[in-house]
Design an enzyme around this catalytic site. Structure first.
Site, PDB file in Angstrom:
ATOM      1  N   THR A 183       0.649  -1.078  -0.101  1.00 32.58           N
ATOM      2  CA  THR A 183       0.262   0.239  -0.262  1.00 32.58           C
ATOM      3  C   THR A 183       1.299   1.357  -0.117  1.00 32.58           C
ATOM      4  O   THR A 183       1.843   1.169   0.674  1.00 32.58           O
ATOM      5  CB  THR A 183      -0.572   0.036   1.405  1.00 32.58           C
ATOM      6  OG1 THR A 183      -1.171   1.507   1.147  1.00 32.58           O
ATOM      7  CG2 THR A 183       0.180   0.090   2.573  1.00 32.58           C
ATOM      8  N   ASP A 184       0.302   2.390  -0.946  1.00 30.17           N
ATOM      9  CA  ASP A 184       1.052   3.569  -0.686  1.00 30.17           C
ATOM     10  C   ASP A 184       0.887   4.424   1.405  1.00 30.17           C
ATOM     11  O   ASP A 184       2.399   5.063   1.361  1.00 30.17           O
ATOM     12  CB  ASP A 184       0.416   5.234  -1.254  1.00 30.17           C
ATOM     13  CG  ASP A 184      -0.589   4.774  -0.679  1.00 30.17           C
ATOM     14  OD1 ASP A 184      -1.776   3.526   0.517  1.00 30.17           O
ATOM     15  OD2 ASP A 184      -1.665   5.595  -1.719  1.00 30.17           O
ATOM     16  N   GLU A 185       0.816   3.566   1.797  1.00 27.68           N
ATOM     17  CA  GLU A 185       0.249   3.721   3.461  1.00 27.68           C
ATOM     18  C   GLU A 185       1.356   3.800   4.391  1.00 27.68           C
ATOM     19  O   GLU A 185       1.875   4.728   4.981  1.00 27.68           O
ATOM     20  CB  GLU A 185      -0.971   3.514   4.263  1.00 27.68           C
ATOM     21  CG  GLU A 185      -2.370   3.313   3.961  1.00 27.68           C
ATOM     22  CD  GLU A 185      -3.671   3.382   4.771  1.00 27.68           C
ATOM     23  OE1 GLU A 185      -3.264   3.437   5.646  1.00 27.68           O
ATOM     24  OE2 GLU A 185      -4.592   3.624   4.043  1.00 27.68           O
ATOM     25  N   TYR A 241      -2.040  -0.368  10.941  1.00 27.85           N
ATOM     26  CA  TYR A 241      -2.132  -0.978   9.912  1.00 27.85           C
ATOM     27  C   TYR A 241      -0.941  -1.050   8.273  1.00 27.85           C
ATOM     28  O   TYR A 241       0.369  -1.768   8.597  1.00 27.85           O
ATOM     29  CB  TYR A 241      -3.547  -0.116   8.791  1.00 27.85           C
ATOM     30  CG  TYR A 241      -2.852  -1.329   7.459  1.00 27.85           C
ATOM     31  CD1 TYR A 241      -3.403  -2.248   7.186  1.00 27.85           C
ATOM     32  CD2 TYR A 241      -2.740  -0.256   7.109  1.00 27.85           C
ATOM     33  CE1 TYR A 241      -3.694  -2.127   5.522  1.00 27.85           C
ATOM     34  CE2 TYR A 241      -3.453  -0.389   5.237  1.00 27.85           C
ATOM     35  CZ  TYR A 241      -3.568  -1.584   4.549  1.00 27.85           C
ATOM     36  OH  TYR A 241      -3.486  -2.379   3.340  1.00 27.85           O
ATOM     37  N   LYS A 249       2.083  -3.498   7.368  1.00 32.66           N
ATOM     38  CA  LYS A 249       2.450  -3.760   6.127  1.00 32.66           C
ATOM     39  C   LYS A 249       3.913  -3.593   5.331  1.00 32.66           C
ATOM     40  O   LYS A 249       4.382  -3.655   4.629  1.00 32.66           O
ATOM     41  CB  LYS A 249       1.302  -2.639   5.033  1.00 32.66           C
ATOM     42  CG  LYS A 249       0.189  -3.042   5.194  1.00 32.66           C
ATOM     43  CD  LYS A 249       0.218  -4.426   4.280  1.00 32.66           C
ATOM     44  CE  LYS A 249      -0.229  -4.213   3.235  1.00 32.66           C
ATOM     45  NZ  LYS A 249      -0.505  -6.107   2.519  1.00 32.66           N
TER      46      LYS A 249
HETATM   47  P1  NAD Z   1      -9.236  -7.281   2.000  1.00 29.57           P
HETATM   48  O1  NAD Z   1      -9.638  -6.945   4.285  1.00 29.57           O
HETATM   49  O2  NAD Z   1     -11.145  -6.948   1.570  1.00 29.57           O
HETATM   50  O3  NAD Z   1      -9.467  -8.940   1.428  1.00 29.57           O
HETATM   51  C1  NAD Z   1      -8.443  -9.244   2.929  1.00 29.57           C
HETATM   52  C2  NAD Z   1      -8.548 -11.196   2.317  1.00 29.57           C
HETATM   53  O4  NAD Z   1      -6.992 -11.566   2.740  1.00 29.57           O
HETATM   54  C3  NAD Z   1      -9.934 -11.598   3.236  1.00 29.57           C
HETATM   55  O5  NAD Z   1     -10.253 -12.580   1.906  1.00 29.57           O
HETATM   56  C4  NAD Z   1      -8.930 -12.305   3.988  1.00 29.57           C
HETATM   57  O6  NAD Z   1     -10.524 -13.287   4.213  1.00 29.57           O
HETATM   58  C5  NAD Z   1      -7.496 -12.476   3.592  1.00 29.57           C
HETATM   59  N1  NAD Z   1      -6.920 -12.728   5.346  1.00 29.57           N
HETATM   60  C6  NAD Z   1      -6.814 -12.246   5.816  1.00 29.57           C
HETATM   61  N2  NAD Z   1      -5.888 -12.639   6.627  1.00 29.57           N
HETATM   62  C7  NAD Z   1      -5.682 -13.732   6.300  1.00 29.57           C
HETATM   63  C8  NAD Z   1      -4.274 -14.861   6.821  1.00 29.57           C
HETATM   64  N3  NAD Z   1      -4.238 -14.601   7.371  1.00 29.57           N
HETATM   65  N4  NAD Z   1      -4.877 -16.203   6.309  1.00 29.57           N
HETATM   66  C9  NAD Z   1      -5.206 -15.920   4.648  1.00 29.57           C
HETATM   67  N5  NAD Z   1      -6.263 -14.898   4.103  1.00 29.57           N
HETATM   68  C10 NAD Z   1      -5.528 -14.310   5.629  1.00 29.57           C
HETATM   69  O7  NAD Z   1      -8.275  -6.618   1.568  1.00 29.57           O
HETATM   70  P2  NAD Z   1      -7.792  -5.710  -0.171  1.00 29.57           P
HETATM   71  O8  NAD Z   1      -8.819  -4.135   0.937  1.00 29.57           O
HETATM   72  O9  NAD Z   1      -8.332  -6.319  -0.893  1.00 29.57           O
HETATM   73  O10 NAD Z   1      -6.936  -5.738  -0.014  1.00 29.57           O
HETATM   74  C11 NAD Z   1      -5.301  -6.614  -0.742  1.00 29.57           C
HETATM   75  C12 NAD Z   1      -4.620  -6.192  -0.209  1.00 29.57           C
HETATM   76  O11 NAD Z   1      -4.431  -4.651  -1.129  1.00 29.57           O
HETATM   77  C13 NAD Z   1      -3.889  -5.871   1.153  1.00 29.57           C
HETATM   78  O12 NAD Z   1      -3.252  -6.558   1.665  1.00 29.57           O
HETATM   79  C14 NAD Z   1      -3.814  -4.193   1.126  1.00 29.57           C
HETATM   80  O13 NAD Z   1      -2.527  -4.325   1.841  1.00 29.57           O
HETATM   81  C15 NAD Z   1      -3.557  -4.255  -0.291  1.00 29.57           C
HETATM   82  N6  NAD Z   1      -4.077  -2.550  -0.528  1.00 29.57           N
HETATM   83  C16 NAD Z   1      -4.969  -2.415  -0.641  1.00 29.57           C
HETATM   84  C17 NAD Z   1      -6.013  -1.444  -1.180  1.00 29.57           C
HETATM   85  C18 NAD Z   1      -7.030  -0.685  -0.843  1.00 29.57           C
HETATM   86  O14 NAD Z   1      -7.618   0.351  -1.236  1.00 29.57           O
HETATM   87  N7  NAD Z   1      -8.599  -1.656   0.199  1.00 29.57           N
HETATM   88  C19 NAD Z   1      -4.670  -0.756  -1.420  1.00 29.57           C
HETATM   89  C20 NAD Z   1      -3.303  -0.857  -1.332  1.00 29.57           C
HETATM   90  C21 NAD Z   1      -2.852  -2.337  -0.984  1.00 29.57           C
HETATM   91  O1  DAU Z   2      -4.431   4.236   0.438  1.00 30.40           O
HETATM   92  C1  DAU Z   2      -4.513   2.571   0.166  1.00 30.40           C
HETATM   93  C2  DAU Z   2      -5.290   1.291   1.634  1.00 30.40           C
HETATM   94  O2  DAU Z   2      -6.352   1.940   1.773  1.00 30.40           O
HETATM   95  C3  DAU Z   2      -5.310   0.391   2.087  1.00 30.40           C
HETATM   96  O3  DAU Z   2      -4.554   0.620   2.137  1.00 30.40           O
HETATM   97  C4  DAU Z   2      -6.438   0.792   2.842  1.00 30.40           C
HETATM   98  O4  DAU Z   2      -6.449  -1.023   2.553  1.00 30.40           O
HETATM   99  C5  DAU Z   2      -7.850   0.642   2.451  1.00 30.40           C
HETATM  100  O5  DAU Z   2      -8.024   0.319   3.568  1.00 30.40           O
HETATM  101  C6  DAU Z   2      -7.742   2.458   2.043  1.00 30.40           C
HETATM  102  O6  DAU Z   2      -7.260   2.929   3.478  1.00 30.40           O
HETATM  103  P1  DAU Z   2      -7.693   4.554   3.994  1.00 30.40           P
HETATM  104  O7  DAU Z   2      -7.713   4.633   5.161  1.00 30.40           O
HETATM  105  O8  DAU Z   2      -7.295   5.774   3.077  1.00 30.40           O
HETATM  106  O9  DAU Z   2      -8.893   4.086   3.760  1.00 30.40           O
HETATM  107  P2  DAU Z   2     -10.871   3.769   4.180  1.00 30.40           P
HETATM  108  O10 DAU Z   2     -11.556   3.575   2.766  1.00 30.40           O
HETATM  109  O11 DAU Z   2     -11.276   3.546   5.418  1.00 30.40           O
HETATM  110  O12 DAU Z   2     -11.109   5.658   4.797  1.00 30.40           O
HETATM  111  C7  DAU Z   2     -11.113   6.848   3.370  1.00 30.40           C
HETATM  112  C8  DAU Z   2     -10.724   7.560   3.445  1.00 30.40           C
HETATM  113  O13 DAU Z   2     -12.246   8.495   4.222  1.00 30.40           O
HETATM  114  C9  DAU Z   2      -9.810   8.818   5.075  1.00 30.40           C
HETATM  115  O14 DAU Z   2      -9.103   9.433   5.228  1.00 30.40           O
HETATM  116  C10 DAU Z   2     -10.786   7.934   5.895  1.00 30.40           C
HETATM  117  C11 DAU Z   2     -12.181   8.928   5.582  1.00 30.40           C
HETATM  118  N1  DAU Z   2     -13.286   7.966   6.256  1.00 30.40           N
HETATM  119  C12 DAU Z   2     -13.120   6.707   6.275  1.00 30.40           C
HETATM  120  C13 DAU Z   2     -14.480   5.912   6.655  1.00 30.40           C
HETATM  121  C14 DAU Z   2     -14.320   4.476   7.084  1.00 30.40           C
HETATM  122  C15 DAU Z   2     -14.148   9.281   6.554  1.00 30.40           C
HETATM  123  O15 DAU Z   2     -14.245  10.210   6.446  1.00 30.40           O
HETATM  124  N2  DAU Z   2     -15.886   8.227   7.565  1.00 30.40           N
HETATM  125  C16 DAU Z   2     -15.598   7.301   7.266  1.00 30.40           C
HETATM  126  O16 DAU Z   2     -16.621   6.476   7.273  1.00 30.40           O
END
Ligand code: NAD
Ligand code: DAU
Length: 355
Positions: free
Chosen positions: A132-134, A158, A162
């Site tokens: 992730t970019d975080e 988190y 990562k």
């Molecule tokens: P998600 O939470 O929707 O899905 C995670 C999946 O991993 C789930 O299906 C869960 O059951 C599985 N899992 C969790 N722990 C596990 C374990 N110990 N063994 C096997 N499976 C397990 O997450 P996502 O949003 O699909 O993100 C997927 C990946 O991409 C993550 O590594 C996250 O850090 C990264 N990522 C997410 C975003 C985003 O915006 N969602 C952006 C950049 C990177």
């Molecule tokens: O940047 C990549 C990341 O983006 C991934 O690594 C994470 O897995 C993914 O969950 C996401 O993280 P964020 O914290 O940016 O996403 P989230 O959707 O939780 O929140 C997006 C923005 O919105 C953040 O600034 C918090 C804000 N927010 C979120 C929620 C859930 C609100 O204002 N209200 C809310 O109820």
């Protein structure tokens, strides 16, 4: 075939569906099925022999050893993680366990498997770590977007977990020669996004007549990418990425949270107007901010664009319209994910937060 971990979650499921739609190479999908994993995301593959689903933990060495020995994958794509920042603030332990300890066990098991391969297979093997970019921390207004050389400054449990996993992956390349690739992507949105995250939460709350909780002043900036563009970027890095390299993935779409919420409301006003004809914006409620909330993320995607020739297919406008429409068309999926556990989470995260 390839081994995908976390393939029942949001991005992993989109990746598996797209992968099998694009080519015939089979997928073993290892997922623990935590609250975020959902087999309904994969229902289109129910009778597809190219998809082998296994419920299990990436940290279960015996299970992973067995799967590797049995199926001999040519690559591992590691999506499995705890992924929600707010949950990491309420309870960091699962994040340490899966994102750090789990990734470590997975790396160890894959290293043992890879070491025993014949030379040609060893050279062709890839371990792609999805990050992730975080990990780069928070940007001030006007600071340049995150490049691959930006110092790591993770601010939440988190992002710290990562970051630790990224360092382990890097170390396995430098120390043992494991052929790794790491991708650091910005915020994804699209189908199958669990409604604890901003965009799907706003859509489902709006349609349910509930408040739309905006943290703090709503001026935090995220850089949004349609999930299928993230999947195409991962396929590109897997095919063409240089070993040991890191690729940042993003679509140059910086938006303030409040603008995102307004866009969602405007689309819903057009596609499913409220019965009282008022705008969904009426439901916006500013709530207490997230502790340690990162102000701005932005990805400099020039490396993957210039070196590997990847570009996103969607603009934010086309992607968000498709996303809102998907949630309108998939009301059963939405109601099934809003289980008792989901309601408990919403209660825990938002109770007492109204201002
Ligand atoms: P998600 O939470 O929707 O899905 C995670 C999946 O991993 C789930 O299906 C869960 O059951 C599985 N899992 C969790 N722990 C596990 C374990 N110990 N063994 C096997 N499976 C397990 O997450 P996502 O949003 O699909 O993100 C997927 C990946 O991409 C993550 O590594 C996250 O850090 C990264 N990522 C997410 C975003 C985003 O915006 N969602 C952006 C950049 C990177
Ligand atoms: O940047 C990549 C990341 O983006 C991934 O690594 C994470 O897995 C993914 O969950 C996401 O993280 P964020 O914290 O940016 O996403 P989230 O959707 O939780 O929140 C997006 C923005 O919105 C953040 O600034 C918090 C804000 N927010 C979120 C929620 C859930 C609100 O204002 N209200 C809310 O109820």
């Amino acid at each position: 075939m390839i081994l995908v971990t976390g393939g029942a979650g949001f991005i992993g499921a989109n990746f598996v569906l797209d992968w099998l739609a694009q080519n015939n190479e089979a997928v073993i999908n290892l997922d623990k099925l935590t609250y975020a994993g959902n087999l309904e995301n994969l229902v289109a593959l129910k009778d597809d022999p190219r998809h082998i689903f296994v419920q299990g933990d990436i940290g279960n060495t015996q299970l992973v050893e067995k799967l590797l020995a049995q199926h001999c994958p040519r690559a591992v794509v590691n999506f499995a993680a705890e992924s929600h920042v707010d949950r990491s603030i309420h309870g960091p332990e699962d994040f340490i366990q899966t994102n750090i300890v789990g990734t470590f066990h997975l790396l160890e098991t894959v290293r043992a498997y890879w070491s025993g391969l014949a030379e040609a297979e060893k050279a062709a093997f890839r371990f792609l770590h999805v990050s992730t970019d975080e990990v780069y921390g928070s940007l001030a207004q006007g600071e340049p977007a995150f490049s691959e050389t930006k110092r790591y400054e993770p601010n939440s449990p988190y992002s710290a977990s990562k970051a630790a996993s990224d360092h382990l992956v890097r170390a396995y390349h430098h120390t043992y020669g494991l052929p790794v690739l790491t991708t650091n992507c910005s915020n994804n949105y699209g189908p199958y996004h669990f409604p604890e995250k901003l965009i799907p939460l706003m859509i489902v709350n709006a349609l349910a007549g509930k408040p739309l909780p905006v943290y703090g002043d709503g001026q935090q900036i995220r850089d949004w990418l349609y999930v299928k563009d993230h999947c195409s970027a991962i396929r590109t890095v897997l095919a063409k990425g240089k070993l040991g390299e890191v690729y940042n993935i993003g679509g140059w779409n910086e938006k303030a949270n409040l603008d995102i919420v307004h866009t969602v409301c405007t689309l819903l006003d057009q596609l499913r107007p409220r019965t009282d004809k008022k705008s969904y914006r009426e439901q916006i409620a500013f709530v207490t901010d997230r502790p340690g909330h990162d102000r701005r993320y932005a990805i400099d995607a020039r490396k993957i664009e210039c070196e590997l020739g990847w570009k996103p297919a969607e603009t934010f406008e086309t992607g968000i319209r498709k996303t809102v429409q998907w949630y309108l068309d998939n009301r059963d999926w939405v109601s099934h994910v809003q289980s008792g556990d989901y309601r408990k989470w919403v209660e825990k995260n938002y109770a007492g937060r109204a201002r």
